[in-house]
Scaffold this motif. Structure first.
Motif, PDB file in Angstrom:
ATOM      1  N   SER A 189     -12.081  24.716 -26.840  1.00  0.00           N
ATOM      2  CA  SER A 189     -10.904  24.984 -26.020  1.00  0.00           C
ATOM      3  C   SER A 189     -11.294  24.989 -24.543  1.00  0.00           C
ATOM      4  N   HIS A 190     -10.311  25.221 -23.692  1.00  0.00           N
ATOM      5  CA  HIS A 190     -10.580  25.350 -22.254  1.00  0.00           C
ATOM      6  C   HIS A 190     -11.605  26.457 -22.007  1.00  0.00           C
TER       7      HIS A 190
ATOM      8  N   GLN B  59     -11.383  18.453 -31.151  1.00  0.00           N
ATOM      9  CA  GLN B  59     -11.988  18.881 -32.406  1.00  0.00           C
ATOM     10  C   GLN B  59     -12.963  17.780 -32.812  1.00  0.00           C
TER      11      GLN B  59
ATOM     12  N   GLN C 161     -15.063  27.562 -30.523  1.00  0.00           N
ATOM     13  CA  GLN C 161     -14.067  28.502 -31.042  1.00  0.00           C
ATOM     14  C   GLN C 161     -14.271  28.717 -32.539  1.00  0.00           C
TER      15      GLN C 161
ATOM     16  N   GLU D 149      -6.194  29.621 -22.195  1.00  0.00           N
ATOM     17  CA  GLU D 149      -7.570  29.159 -22.270  1.00  0.00           C
ATOM     18  C   GLU D 149      -8.036  28.896 -23.693  1.00  0.00           C
ATOM     19  N   ASP D 150      -7.300  29.402 -24.682  1.00  0.00           N
ATOM     20  CA  ASP D 150      -7.690  29.203 -26.077  1.00  0.00           C
ATOM     21  C   ASP D 150      -7.033  27.985 -26.715  1.00  0.00           C
ATOM     22  N   SER D 151      -6.252  27.230 -25.940  1.00  0.00           N
ATOM     23  CA  SER D 151      -5.688  25.982 -26.459  1.00  0.00           C
ATOM     24  C   SER D 151      -6.836  25.013 -26.726  1.00  0.00           C
ATOM     25  N   VAL D 152      -6.897  24.487 -27.945  1.00  0.00           N
ATOM     26  CA  VAL D 152      -8.011  23.627 -28.340  1.00  0.00           C
ATOM     27  C   VAL D 152      -7.824  22.234 -27.741  1.00  0.00           C
TER      28      VAL D 152
ATOM     29  N   THR E 218      -4.430  18.658 -29.710  1.00  0.00           N
ATOM     30  CA  THR E 218      -5.868  18.614 -29.961  1.00  0.00           C
ATOM     31  C   THR E 218      -6.287  17.179 -30.277  1.00  0.00           C
TER      32      THR E 218
END
Length: 518
Positions: free
Chosen positions: A177-178, A161, A371, A155-158, A77
């Motif tokens: 995220s993606h 930030q 997110q 797809e939830d990988s950030v 991130t």
């Protein structure tokens, strides 16, 4: 779908098309993707595992989008840092974000990090410029392996930030995220005329800002050539535009005004290459907008968005601007209508949806909504309720679905495209021993759209002038947050429950001001 897969596609299908340009440096899509892979593998080899956080303090440079994409591929991130922040503000963000490494630009930016007493958890410091013993050369992060890293992503990988100021005065880390950024790619590409491979995007906005970062990533994903500017130079920007073809440009209104005011003989330039200017993030007067449309003679699109929705979600299209110039001038005061996949509604204090024409708080439902706020679940729950994101902007929707801002429920000030929350400034003012009470509002400013004004009540027998208070604030706040105007009064107006009557304080300043918020 993962955002870097678009760039990988472009590297395969259009390997020789220029991807990034800055000064004399230029990378094709094949070179960009290879360098991104080398950097991603190098980051992983240096102990930055999937889920770790890397803070970046730099002006626009070719390494900036490389790091965005490399972190995306490695599952790291990225924490973009506003290089205009004071060391104390940077320290809070680096600590709160749990960053384990910091990348910084030139000596001045490194000095802001070095001025921080301690950064617990930061193990490695990398410099984009000349280094000393503490800072390792950034170039050493590039490995020899040009293959994509073997990291399992979803797809939830950030991806990043990004910190936005809060009503409490403490920044909040917006996680994107993606799953959030890919819809922004689709939304922005729906704006006519559609962008094409090989078109040219010129980026003078800082990439630590969501408008700059989202546009640059979308442009690269589309196959466009992105030229970055480290600093905004009105004359240099104009000369770059006229030397290109099919130029897209993203600006804040203060930049538009600066170009019109400070470029000599602006009317003599041939702006035929300029196809579109997307603007937003702060107020702009109708007069400046009309002048800009006459000078540049290109499509104008106003974008409305915020960090929490990963980019712009409402637009006043070029066709809407043409309608306004043909007689429907009220449209120039609108933020536009929703992009595909976005819904909006306006609610009252009890949460009931209001009909067209009635003023309340704007709520947005979009697949690009954040997110959440990092390590702040309560604030996340307050902001996103039942799938609707509460923007804090007060306004109304007309019969055609155009949204108009009337006020900012959360008292946010937008100065030169930067969000400034009064609470941040008020916290600093209250820390001065001579200040007994204080409050901050935004007032009209010809150059920046809005500027902070501080009202202060001094402690009994205390003596303090505006210059001394400004110096005190400047040591503790980023320059753009420091009030340029101070009023010393005997009492801050409050209602019976003790809440400051900011609307009463604002009225004399805004009563005769023509205001359009975008």
């Amino acid at each position: 779908m993962l955002i870097h897969q678009f760039v990988e596609f472009n590297a395969r299908e259009y390997p020789d098309t220029p991807a990034l340009k800055m000064g004399e440096r230029q990378l094709s899509f094949a070179q960009l993707d290879a360098d991104v892979n080398r950097l991603a593998n190098g980051l992983l080899a240096n102990g930055l595992g999937a889920g770790s956080r890397l803070a970046l303090l730099a002006k626009n440079c070719i390494e900036y989008p490389q790091l965005v994409l490399a972190c995306a591929k490695a599952g790291i991130t990225l924490v973009p840092l506003n290089y205009r922040l004071a060391p104390a503000e940077l320290a809070y963000i680096v600590q709160q974000s749990d960053a384990s490494a910091v990348v910084a630009g030139d000596e001045e930016l490194r000095a802001n990090i070095d001025a921080i007493d301690a950064l617990d958890g930061v193990r490695n410091y990398y410099s984009l410029a000349n280094t000393d013993s503490k800072w390792q050369p950034f170039n050493e992060l590039y490995s020899d392996d040009t293959h994509a890293p073997a990291v399992t992503l979803d797809e939830d990988s950030v991806i990043y930030q990004m910190y936005t100021s809060g009503t409490t005065g403490l920044p909040k880390g917006v996680m994107v995220s993606h799953r959030q950024i890919v819809p922004i790619y689709s939304m922005m590409n729906s704006i006519p005329p559609r962008r094409q491979v090989g078109d040219y995007g010129l980026m003078p906005l800082p990439l630590f800002h969501v408008a700059g970062l989202a546009a640059a990533v979308v442009w690269l994903s589309t196959g466009m050539t992105v030229e970055l500017m480290a600093d905004f130079d009105p004359v240099g920007l104009v000369e770059t535009i006229v030397a290109q073809q099919q130029v897209d440009l993203v600006l804040v209104p203060a930049m538009i005004q600066a170009i019109l005011a400070f470029v000599p003989n602006i009317a003599d330039y041939d702006f035929t290459p300029l196809k579109r200017i997307v603007y937003g993030a702060s107020p702009i007067s109708a007069e400046v907008l009309r002048q800009a449309i006459a000078v540049f003679d290109c499509d104008f699109v106003q974008g409305f968005g915020m960090t929490e929705v990963s980019g712009m979600v409402l637009t006043l299209q070029a066709a809407d601007h043409r309608r306004a110039l043909a007689g429907e001038e009220q449209l120039l005061r609108s933020c536009g209508r929703p992009l595909p996949g976005v819904s909006l509604k306006v609610i009252d204090d009890d949460g009931r949806e209001l009909p067209a024409g009635e003023t309340g708080e704007l709520l947005i439902r979009t697949p690009s909504a954040m997110q959440g706020y990092y390590k702040q679940p309560e604030k996340t729950a307050d902001t996103i309720q039942d799938g609707w994101l509460h923007t804090g902007d007060g306004g109304y929707v007309d019969a055609e679905g155009f949204f108009y801002i009337r006020d900012r429920i959360k008292d946010m000030i937008v100065s030169g495209g930067e969000n400034v929350y009064p609470a941040e400034i008020e916290n600093v003012l209250f820390s001065h021993p001579a200040v007994q009470d204080a409050t901050v509002i935004g007032i009209p400013d010809e150059r920046f759209g809005e500027a902070p004004l501080a009202f202060c009540v001094l402690a009994p027998d205390a003596e303090l002038d505006a210059g001394q208070l400004e110096s005190f604030c400047r040591e503790r706040l980023a320059g753009y947050k420091v009030p340029r105007h101070y009023e010393f009064i005997s009492e801050i107006p409050r209602n019976p429950s003790g809440k400051v009557l900011k609307r009463v304080l604002r009225e004399p300043y805004w009563e005769n001001a023509e205001r359009q918020v975008g």
